[in-house]
Motif scaffolding. Structure first.
Motif, mmCIF file in Angstrom:
data_model
loop_
_atom_site.group_PDB
_atom_site.id
_atom_site.type_symbol
_atom_site.label_atom_id
_atom_site.label_comp_id
_atom_site.label_asym_id
_atom_site.label_seq_id
_atom_site.Cartn_x
_atom_site.Cartn_y
_atom_site.Cartn_z
ATOM 1 N N LYS A 221 76.920 21.619 -7.766
ATOM 2 C CA LYS A 221 78.138 21.147 -7.120
ATOM 3 C C LYS A 221 78.832 22.311 -6.435
ATOM 4 O O LYS A 221 78.961 23.391 -7.013
ATOM 5 N N GLY A 222 79.293 22.099 -5.200
ATOM 6 C CA GLY A 222 79.999 23.132 -4.460
ATOM 7 C C GLY A 222 81.502 23.011 -4.663
ATOM 8 O O GLY A 222 82.137 22.083 -4.137
ATOM 9 N N VAL A 223 82.082 23.932 -5.412
ATOM 10 C CA VAL A 223 83.515 23.894 -5.721
ATOM 11 C C VAL A 223 84.283 24.581 -4.603
ATOM 12 O O VAL A 223 84.056 25.755 -4.296
ATOM 13 N N LEU A 224 85.207 23.860 -3.985
ATOM 14 C CA LEU A 224 86.045 24.430 -2.934
ATOM 15 C C LEU A 224 87.064 25.374 -3.550
ATOM 16 O O LEU A 224 87.828 25.000 -4.439
ATOM 17 N N ASN A 225 87.055 26.630 -3.090
ATOM 18 C CA ASN A 225 88.032 27.629 -3.525
ATOM 19 C C ASN A 225 88.914 27.973 -2.335
ATOM 20 O O ASN A 225 88.449 28.606 -1.379
ATOM 21 N N THR A 226 90.165 27.546 -2.369
ATOM 22 C CA THR A 226 91.060 27.797 -1.245
ATOM 23 C C THR A 226 91.681 29.188 -1.360
ATOM 24 O O THR A 226 91.686 29.814 -2.423
ATOM 25 N N THR A 371 85.253 27.472 -12.906
ATOM 26 C CA THR A 371 85.024 27.647 -11.471
ATOM 27 C C THR A 371 86.068 26.874 -10.682
ATOM 28 O O THR A 371 86.516 27.319 -9.625
ATOM 29 N N GLU A 372 86.471 25.739 -11.203
ATOM 30 C CA GLU A 372 87.431 24.875 -10.517
ATOM 31 C C GLU A 372 88.867 25.382 -10.603
ATOM 32 O O GLU A 372 89.763 24.783 -9.990
ATOM 33 N N PRO A 420 90.852 21.677 -4.804
ATOM 34 C CA PRO A 420 91.097 20.330 -4.268
ATOM 35 C C PRO A 420 89.900 19.408 -4.464
ATOM 36 O O PRO A 420 90.018 18.201 -4.260
ATOM 37 N N GLY A 421 88.728 19.983 -4.827
ATOM 38 C CA GLY A 421 87.576 19.118 -5.064
ATOM 39 C C GLY A 421 86.251 19.783 -4.763
ATOM 40 O O GLY A 421 86.146 21.009 -4.669
ATOM 41 N N TYR A 422 85.234 18.948 -4.590
ATOM 42 C CA TYR A 422 83.863 19.407 -4.383
ATOM 43 C C TYR A 422 83.417 19.135 -2.948
ATOM 44 O O TYR A 422 83.688 18.065 -2.392
#
Length: 611
Positions: A221-226, A371-372, A420-422
């Motif tokens: 899963k690709g975790v969005l890191n802002t 990670t999230e 914010p999500g994946y």
């Protein structure tokens, strides 16, 4: 004045507020300290430090035996050039940069260049490139995110992985590859209006990184890191660790930047605090730990980060070499452990060797996150004795405790450091949050002291790893495993079996350094197991000691010591040393059955019976 425990002069005091969570049994926790202001991005901090002291070293790695060092000023100049070059090649918010190679100067420079230009960076585990035969995970990741380019430091070492990504422009910094560009070409680009405009338009909600979870099955899963997540999290940490505001830290670190601990917590701490990171090419395994000792001898750290497997290698080395210990502790302020609880016996030995070497104990602290969550949510910035302590919520983090099976709660999280999500998976994103917007972590915790919230939380393990015995008794895997490893230091790690069985058993791995210390040599393997009379006598007595103070849910009746290490490529272990309990049990089901065979098979250790 420094306190006797060495903690209160480093850390802010814990102050926790509690409220009703809304549903029966739920509890909301947060810090009484409000989160302060933080920059738009961590690269804004980089520019600020470059303006203050452009010659101060940012990063250093060994090159042909010597250290190759890049200063803050040089890093900003290189990042501007690389950012312009990537924009010229049509990378942007919708066309990320995929990074295959491990920690290093060039990896950092391309990362900073992409972030300066508003281009998301997607670093992936080196194991996907160098230990995989079919490179399926790399192809899955590239298919998901659609990268505009791929970077690998060494063209030859990553040749097969780059071959698996046809049609994606490649950038390399060493070796030759047809149609691949050299990083030096990008670094010689003149920064222009495009990169200046991109930097000026950076938004806190823009994607800085895509980090991939190390799941054992299916596509990661690709975790969005802002940018907000990364910058806010560093502010949260600095409020708990105020000494970062008056002392520029130095670390020697191996933890991979494809994971949030190494790539966000540690690397961003150096950038945000004006510190220096020395890349450690060693690893917490016997064959490579000598490099770590060499590096720590060269560069004594002010903060040391590692996982329990790393400390299992480090502590015997410190005990055996007083000169190395003196060098290591010479300017060390604190020791940080993550990924799993540091067994109490190992922590006690670390404290003892520090006391003997420098006349004081070095504070041992820890944190918890995912990670999230960029990653830190809680921090143990106070003295504690329970090895499972993960501390209290950091400023800005809201924690919800939701009753789970057994005697613990699931910890859920909300705040500016939460993803914010994946990437490309709205279904997974929707399932990851509850109705109040809290991220569902799947981790179990409990209050260390219900009468004193400032005593923090204790980690009780992954809810998915816990199980029930045939009797219906609930087993908290994390708690049992931590105590087992503390009582039996000759084990470097272990997983627990027993679901729907009559009792708990374990599969473990040998700590070679401890085996040599306790047995005068390292036992040899016999097939899949390590079979050694003296070792088995020691383990049988240790199991009895463990069981003597344990309830029925924590007793471990049998144990086997595995000859083959946990497989990273098969998903049994991550490249930061965290064991995947379920995956190990599934891959070694035959050995699990052996643990429950009667009579007790050869090679299986049964707890010594006491009269």
């Amino acid at each position: 004045m420094a306190s006797s425990d060495g903690v209160r002069d480093l850390f802010a005091p814990p102050r926790v507020l509690a409220a009703d969570g809304g549903e029966p049994g739920e509890l909301l926790l947060r810090s009484a300290e409000e989160l302060g202001e933080y920059p738009v991005t961590v690269v804004h901090s980089l520019r600020e430090w470059a303006g203050i002291a452009p010659e101060h070293p940012l990063i250093s790695e060994r090159a042909r035996g010597d250290w190759r060092t890049v200063s803050y000023g040089r890093a900003v100049a290189a990042a501007d050039a690389i950012g312009q070059a990537l924009l010229d090649r049509d990378l942007g918010p919708g066309r990320p940069l995929l990074v295959l190679s491990g920690n290093g100067v060039d990896h950092l420079l391309v990362t900073l260049g992409a972030m300066m230009a508003g281009i998301p960076v997607a670093p992936v585990s080196v194991a996907y490139s160098l230990q995989s035969r079919d490179h399926a995970r790399i192809r899955d990741i590239a298919g998901l995110i659609g990268p505009g380019a791929v970077f690998a430091a060494d063209a030859a070492a990553f040749e097969a992985a780059l071959d698996a990504l046809p049609g994606i422009p490649a950038v390399v910094s060493a070796g030759h590859r047809d149609e691949a560009e050299q990083l030096s070409v990008l670094m010689n680009t003149n920064p222009g209006e495009a990169v200046r405009t991109a930097f000026a338009n950076l938004s806190p909600d823009g994607t800085a990184k895509i980090l991939f979870t190390s799941g054992s099955t299916g596509a990661p899963k690709g975790v969005l890191n802002t940018h907000r997540m990364l910058a806010a999290n560093q502010r949260m940490i600095r409020q708990a660790w105020p000494f970062l505001g008056w002392e520029r830290p130095v670390i020697v670190d191996w933890l991979p930047w494809s994971h949030t601990f190494g790539g966000n917590h540690n690397l961003n701490m150096m950038i945000s605090s004006g510190g220096t990171l020395y890349v450690d090419a060693g690893r917490p395994v016997p064959a490579l730990f000598g490099q770590t000792i060499r590096n720590l001898t060269d560069v004594p750290p002010t903060i040391y980060f590692n996982v329990p497997a790393g400390y299992a290698q480090l502590v015997p080395a410190l005990e055996a070499d007083p000169e190395f210990a003196a060098r290591f502790f010479s300017r060390l302020r604190l020791v940080f452990n993550a990924a799993a609880a540091l067994p109490a016996a190992l922590r006690d030995r670390l404290a003892a060797v520090a006391e003997h070497t420098v006349g004081r104990q070095i504070p041992v602290t820890g944190s918890w996150g995912a990670t999230e969550t960029a990653p830190a949510v809680t921090s143990a910035h106070f003295p504690f004795t329970d090895a499972r302590c993960i501390g209290v919520p950091l400023p800005g983090a809201e924690v919800k405790l939701v009753p789970a099976d057994g005697d613990a709660c699931e910890i859920r999280v909300r705040g500016p450091m939460v993803t914010p999500g994946y990437f490309g998976r709205p279904d997974l994103t929707a399932a990851a949050f509850d109705a109040d917007g809290f991220y569902r972590t799947g981790d179990a915790v409990a209050l260390a002291d219900p009468a004193d919230l400032s005593a923090g939380l204790v980690f009780r393990g992954r809810i998915a790893e816990d199980f029930k015995l045939a009797s219906g008794t609930f087993v908290r895997v994390g708690a049992v495993r931590t105590r087992l490893l503390s009582v039996i230091p000759v084990l470097s790690d272990a997983v627990l079996a027993g679901e729907n069985r009559d009792y708990v058993s374990a599969l473990g791995w040998l700590n070679a350094a401890e085996a040599r210390r306790l047995l005068g040599g390292e036992p040899a393997a016999d097939g899949e197991l390590i079979v050694h009379g003296e070792l088995h006598k020691l383990l049988a007595r240790a199991l009895a000691e463990h069981n003597g103070a344990a309830g029925s849910a924590a007793r471990v009746e049998r144990l086997v010591v595995l000859a083959s290490p946990a497989s990273l490529d098969a998903g049994e272990i991550t490249d930061k040393g965290y064991i995947n309990q379920r995956r190990v049990l599934a891959r070694r089901a035959g050995l699990v059955d052996m643990l429950y065979a009667d009579p007790v098979p050869a090679g299986v250790v049964a707890a010594e019976r006491t009269s």
